[in-house]
Design a protein around this motif. Structure first.
Motif, PDB file in Angstrom:
ATOM      1  N   GLY A 271       0.783  -1.238   0.000  1.00 31.40           N
ATOM      2  CA  GLY A 271       0.000   0.000   0.000  1.00 31.40           C
ATOM      3  C   GLY A 271       0.808   1.278   0.000  1.00 31.40           C
ATOM      4  N   GLN A 272       2.105   1.196  -0.220  1.00 32.37           N
ATOM      5  CA  GLN A 272       2.949   2.387  -0.199  1.00 32.37           C
ATOM      6  C   GLN A 272       3.200   2.869  -1.629  1.00 32.37           C
ATOM      7  N   PRO A 273       2.741   4.063  -2.007  1.00 30.57           N
ATOM      8  CA  PRO A 273       2.998   4.537  -3.370  1.00 30.57           C
ATOM      9  C   PRO A 273       4.500   4.696  -3.617  1.00 30.57           C
ATOM     10  N   VAL A 274       4.923   4.279  -4.789  1.00 26.99           N
ATOM     11  CA  VAL A 274       6.341   4.356  -5.168  1.00 26.99           C
ATOM     12  C   VAL A 274       6.457   5.170  -6.448  1.00 26.99           C
ATOM     13  N   GLU A 275       7.460   6.051  -6.460  1.00 28.16           N
ATOM     14  CA  GLU A 275       7.684   6.887  -7.630  1.00 28.16           C
ATOM     15  C   GLU A 275       9.155   6.749  -8.060  1.00 28.16           C
ATOM     16  N   MET A 276       9.368   6.803  -9.354  1.00 30.56           N
ATOM     17  CA  MET A 276      10.752   6.750  -9.870  1.00 30.56           C
ATOM     18  C   MET A 276      10.996   7.912 -10.809  1.00 30.56           C
ATOM     19  N   GLU A 277      12.275   8.294 -10.921  1.00 34.85           N
ATOM     20  CA  GLU A 277      12.646   9.193 -12.012  1.00 34.85           C
ATOM     21  C   GLU A 277      13.715   8.507 -12.830  1.00 34.85           C
ATOM     22  N   LEU A 278      13.681   8.762 -14.109  1.00 31.95           N
ATOM     23  CA  LEU A 278      14.663   8.093 -14.964  1.00 31.95           C
ATOM     24  C   LEU A 278      14.941   8.862 -16.240  1.00 31.95           C
ATOM     25  N   GLU A 279      16.100   8.561 -16.774  1.00 33.92           N
ATOM     26  CA  GLU A 279      16.474   9.123 -18.066  1.00 33.92           C
ATOM     27  C   GLU A 279      17.238   8.059 -18.853  1.00 33.92           C
ATOM     28  N   LEU A 280      16.730   7.751 -20.015  1.00 31.97           N
ATOM     29  CA  LEU A 280      17.402   6.792 -20.894  1.00 31.97           C
ATOM     30  C   LEU A 280      17.646   7.462 -22.230  1.00 31.97           C
ATOM     31  N   ILE A 281      18.883   7.503 -22.623  1.00 30.34           N
ATOM     32  CA  ILE A 281      19.182   7.967 -23.982  1.00 30.34           C
ATOM     33  C   ILE A 281      19.895   6.831 -24.705  1.00 30.34           C
ATOM     34  N   ASN A 282      19.256   6.332 -25.742  1.00 35.96           N
ATOM     35  CA  ASN A 282      19.841   5.266 -26.554  1.00 35.96           C
ATOM     36  C   ASN A 282      19.847   5.721 -28.003  1.00 35.96           C
ATOM     37  N   ARG A 283      20.899   5.346 -28.722  1.00 34.29           N
ATOM     38  CA  ARG A 283      21.027   5.822 -30.099  1.00 34.29           C
ATOM     39  C   ARG A 283      20.854   4.663 -31.077  1.00 34.29           C
ATOM     40  N   PHE A 284      19.892   4.830 -31.990  1.00 33.18           N
ATOM     41  CA  PHE A 284      19.696   3.828 -33.046  1.00 33.18           C
ATOM     42  C   PHE A 284      20.412   4.295 -34.317  1.00 33.18           C
ATOM     43  N   THR A 285      21.027   3.375 -35.024  1.00 30.00           N
ATOM     44  CA  THR A 285      21.629   3.717 -36.321  1.00 30.00           C
ATOM     45  C   THR A 285      21.122   2.724 -37.370  1.00 30.00           C
ATOM     46  N   ASP A 286      21.319   3.063 -38.633  1.00 31.20           N
ATOM     47  CA  ASP A 286      20.855   2.098 -39.649  1.00 31.20           C
ATOM     48  C   ASP A 286      22.003   1.218 -40.156  1.00 31.20           C
ATOM     49  N   ASP A 287      23.013   1.040 -39.325  1.00 24.03           N
ATOM     50  CA  ASP A 287      24.098   0.121 -39.669  1.00 24.03           C
ATOM     51  C   ASP A 287      23.576  -1.305 -39.534  1.00 24.03           C
ATOM     52  N   ARG A 288      23.436  -2.006 -40.639  1.00 19.83           N
ATOM     53  CA  ARG A 288      22.886  -3.361 -40.578  1.00 19.83           C
ATOM     54  C   ARG A 288      23.901  -4.414 -40.970  1.00 19.83           C
ATOM     55  N   GLU A 289      25.175  -4.101 -40.792  1.00 14.53           N
ATOM     56  CA  GLU A 289      26.183  -5.066 -41.212  1.00 14.53           C
ATOM     57  C   GLU A 289      26.707  -5.868 -40.031  1.00 14.53           C
ATOM     58  N   VAL A 290      26.592  -7.188 -40.148  1.00 12.50           N
ATOM     59  CA  VAL A 290      27.326  -8.040 -39.211  1.00 12.50           C
ATOM     60  C   VAL A 290      28.675  -8.289 -39.862  1.00 12.50           C
ATOM     61  N   ARG A 291      29.744  -8.000 -39.113  1.00  9.53           N
ATOM     62  CA  ARG A 291      31.092  -8.133 -39.677  1.00  9.53           C
ATOM     63  C   ARG A 291      31.914  -9.121 -38.855  1.00  9.53           C
ATOM     64  N   ASN A 292      32.802  -9.827 -39.528  1.00  6.41           N
ATOM     65  CA  ASN A 292      33.754 -10.726 -38.870  1.00  6.41           C
ATOM     66  C   ASN A 292      35.151 -10.135 -38.976  1.00  6.41           C
ATOM     67  N   ILE A 293      36.005 -10.590 -38.073  1.00  5.84           N
ATOM     68  CA  ILE A 293      37.421 -10.205 -38.109  1.00  5.84           C
ATOM     69  C   ILE A 293      38.239 -11.452 -38.471  1.00  5.84           C
ATOM     70  N   TYR A 294      39.149 -11.307 -39.409  1.00 10.15           N
ATOM     71  CA  TYR A 294      40.009 -12.431 -39.803  1.00 10.15           C
ATOM     72  C   TYR A 294      41.489 -12.039 -39.762  1.00 10.15           C
TER      73      TYR A 294
END
Ligand SMILES: [Zn+2]
Length: 516
Positions: A271-294
Motif C-alpha cells: 500500500g505504499q505509493p512508489v515513484e521513480m525518475e529516470l532518463e534513458l538515452i539510446n542511439r539507433f543507427t541504420d548500420d545493418r552489417e554483421v562483420r567478422n574479423i580475420y
C-alpha cells in the motif's frame, strides 16, 4: 672453412627437410616449444585486458562494436599475424544501437539511486521523466486487457520469477573424473546440460506471441518505462525483441537487480505509493552489417596452403559488462594460440585462419555469413568446402579444457588420439563422441564439416553470462593460458597432418536452416 660452412648448411637443410616431413603430432620438440611459449611467455594477461577493459562491450552492429573491430585489428597486427581485416558477413535485421546515458532512481517514499541497464534495443525517454510505479503482471492475453487504458505515463514493474532463496551450491565447479568418463560414452540421455538447464518449462511459441502483443500494447498505451527484475541480465526479451531497423523506437525498458526491484514491488503490495525518475538515452543507427574479423598464418605447402584450419569464437557481446567470459575469453585464447605459433616461427602447411565472429548472440550471423560466402550455400558446396580442414571454437567461458566433443564423427577420433599425446599432461584427456550446442561450431557441423567445441570446466558461466558482471574479474588467466597452449598445439597438428578429418559420413545437406 668455407667448405665446412657449405657442408653444415647442407646438413641443416637435410635435417630441416626431414623434420618438416615428420608429423607435428609426433614431434616432442614442437610440443615442448609450444608449451614453453604458451606457459612460460604467455601474453594472455595483456591480451585479456585489451579485449575487455580497453575494448568495452561489443553489441552486434553497435558503434561500440565498430570501435572494437578497428582496435582488435590493431592488436592482431601487433601480434604479427597476416592480413588482419574486418569483412562483411551478413545483413542484420535490427540495425545498430548504443547506450548514451542511463539513470534511474526511486524518488518516493524516499530517494535511492539504482544500478540499472537498458535492455538492448530499448527506446529512450523524453529527457528526465518522473512517474508513479505500478505492478504489471501479465501472463496471458487476458491479463493484458485488464491493463488497457490504465498505464499511460506510468512506470511498469514486471514481477520477477527469479528465486531469491539462499543458495548453497558453489558458483564455479570443475569436472571430476567420473563426470569426464561419463562424457566419453555415447549416451545422450546422461549428457550434462550446458548451463545446468534442461527442458524449457514453458511454451516458447506462446511466449513469443505474448511478447509481440505486449510490444503492440506498449506502443499504443504509452507507459513511461518497463522495469524488469532480471538480475543484471541484458537479454532483449521485451519490446526490443521484435525491433526491425526502421521501425518506430520501442518503449524504454530497463533491467535492474532483483533486490532493488523487489523492494519497490513489496512497498507497492503493502500500500505504499512508489515513484521513480529516470532518463534513458539510446542511439539507433541504420548500420545493418554483421562483420567478422580475420587474420592468418599463411600455409607454406604448395599443395596444402589453400586448405584452412580455422580457429575462432564470437567477438560480439551484450552491452552491460565487457563480455569477458562470453566471449572475449574465446577470442583471447584463439589470438594467443595464433601468437604462440607466429612467435615460434611455426610454418604451417595449411593456412591457419583466425575468425572472430560477429552477431552470434542474435543467431550465429557471423559464422553463417562465412559459410554462405565460402563453404556452402543453397544446398550446394562452394570451393572452400573441400578445403576445410578443421574448426575449433571456444564459447563456454574461461574454464580450462579437459577434452573435446567430437560431434558423433567417428572419423575424428584417430586424429585427436594422435594429436592429444603431448597435451594430456596439460589436462586435455577426454574425447567425447557427444554433440554440444549453442554456438558457432554448429554452423559448420550442420553440413557435416569437422567443427568442434571443447569440454571445458564451467567457472561461474551460468551466473555471469550476459550480465554486467561479465568483466575481466570473471577470467581465470591460468586456465586461459592452458587453453591457448592446447589450441596452438592442435592447430599445428591439424595444419601439418598428412590427412584431414573427413566430413561426417551421413551429411544431411537438406537440414533446414536454423530457426533464427
Ligand atoms: Zn557466447
Amino acid at each position: 672453412m668455407k667448405k665446412i660452412v657449405v657442408v653444415l648448411s647442407l646438413l641443416a637443410m637435410v635435417f630441416c627437410g626431414n623434420t618438416a616431413q615428420a608429423q607435428v603430432s609426433e614431434s616432442a620438440e614442437w610440443a615442448s616449444k609450444i608449451k614453453a611459449e604458451g606457459l612460460g611467455h604467455s601474453q594472455i594477461e595483456p591480451i585479456a585486458q585489451y579485449m575487455t577493459d580497453f575494448l568495452g562491450s561489443r553489441l552486434t552492429a553497435s558503434l561500440q562494436k565498430r570501435r572494437a573491430d578497428s582496435l582488435v585489428i590493431v592488436k592482431l597486427k601487433e601480434l604479427g599475424l597476416s592480413n588482419p581485416r574486418s569483412a562483411f558477413a551478413m545483413e542484420f535485421t535490427r540495425g545498430g544501437w548504443d547506450v548514451v546515458k542511463t539513470y534511474a532512481a526511486m524518488t518516493a517514499p524516499y530517494y535511492c539511486a539504482f544500478s540499472v541497464n537498458p535492455r538492448a534495443w530499448s527506446g529512450s525517454t523524453d529527457g528526465l521523466v518522473k512517474g508513479e510505479c505500478m505492478i504489471f503482471d501479465v501472463k496471458s492475453k487476458e491479463d493484458l486487457e485488464k491493463y488497457r487504458g490504465k498505464v499511460a505515463g506510468k512506470i511498469l514493474l514486471v514481477p520477477s520469477t527469479q528465486s531469491t532463496e539462499i543458495r548453497f551450491e558453489p558458483l564455479a565447479s570443475r569436472y571430476d573424473e567420473e563426470e569426464l568418463e561419463a562424457l566419453t560414452t555415447d549416451n545422450r540421455a546422461n549428457a550434462r546440460p550446458r548451463f545446468g538447464g534442461g527442458r524449457m518449462p514453458f511454451d516458447f511459441r506462446a511466449m513469443m506471441e505474448l511478447r509481440q502483443l505486449m510490444s503492440e500494447f506498449y506502443a499504443k498505451e504509452k507507459p513511461l518505462c518497463i522495469v524488469n527484475a532480471s538480475g543484471s541480465f541484458n537479454v532483449p526479451g521485451g519490446s526490443g525483441v521484435n525491433y526491425k531497423a526502421g521501425d518506430p523506437e520501442p518503449v524504454p525498458e530497463l533491467n535492474m537487480p532483483v533486490e532493488d526491484h523487489g523492494r519497490m514491488v513489496r512497498l507497492i503490495q503493502n500500500g505504499q505509493p512508489v515513484e521513480m525518475e529516470l532518463e534513458l538515452i539510446n542511439r539507433f543507427t541504420d548500420d545493418r552489417e554483421v562483420r567478422n574479423i580475420y587474420a592468418e598464418i599463411p600455409g607454406t605447402d604448395p599443395k596444402l596452403k589453400d586448405e584452412i584450419v580455422l580457429l575462432g569464437g564470437h567477438f560480439d557481446s551484450w552491452h552491460g559488462g565487457t563480455g569477458a567470459a562470453d566471449n572475449a575469453s574465446g577470442c583471447i585464447v584463439m589470438m594467443e594460440a595464433m601468437r604462440i605459433l607466429k612467435e615460434l616461427g611455426f610454418k604451417p602447411k595449411r593456412t591457419i585462419r583466425l575468425a572472430l565472429w560477429g552477431g552470434e548472440e542474435q543467431g550465429l550471423y557471423g559464422s553463417r555469413g562465412y559459410m554462405e560466402q565460402y563453404l556452402f550455400k543453397d544446398q550446394k558446396k562452394l570451393p572452400g568446402f573441400d578445403k576445410f580442414a578443421l574448426y575449433l571454437n571456444m564459447d563456454n567461458g574461461s574454464g580450462r579444457f579437459r577434452g573435446i566433443y567430437l560431434e558423433r564423427n567417428d572419423a575424428a577420433f584417430p586424429f585427436f588420439e594422435a594429436w592429444m599425446k603431448y597435451i594430456e599432461s596439460l589436462g586435455f584427456q577426454y574425447l567425447s563422441p557427444r554433440t554440444t550446442g549453442g554456438t558457432d561450431h554448429q554452423t559448420f557441423t550442420r553440413v557435416g564439416l569437422p567443427a568442434y567445441q571443447f569440454i571445458q570446466d564451467e567457472l561461474e558461466y551460468g551466473r555471469t553470462y550476459h550480465t554486467i558482471m561479465d568483466t575481466y574479474e570473471r577470467l581465470s588467466l591460468s586456465d586461459l593460458r592452458l587453453d591457448a597452449t592446447i589450441v596452438a598445439w592442435l592447430a599445428a597438428c591439424a595444419a601439418n597432418d598428412p590427412g584431414r578429418i573427413p566430413v561426417y559420413p551421413a551429411v544431411n545437406t537438406n537440414t533446414p536452416p536454423m530457426p533464427f
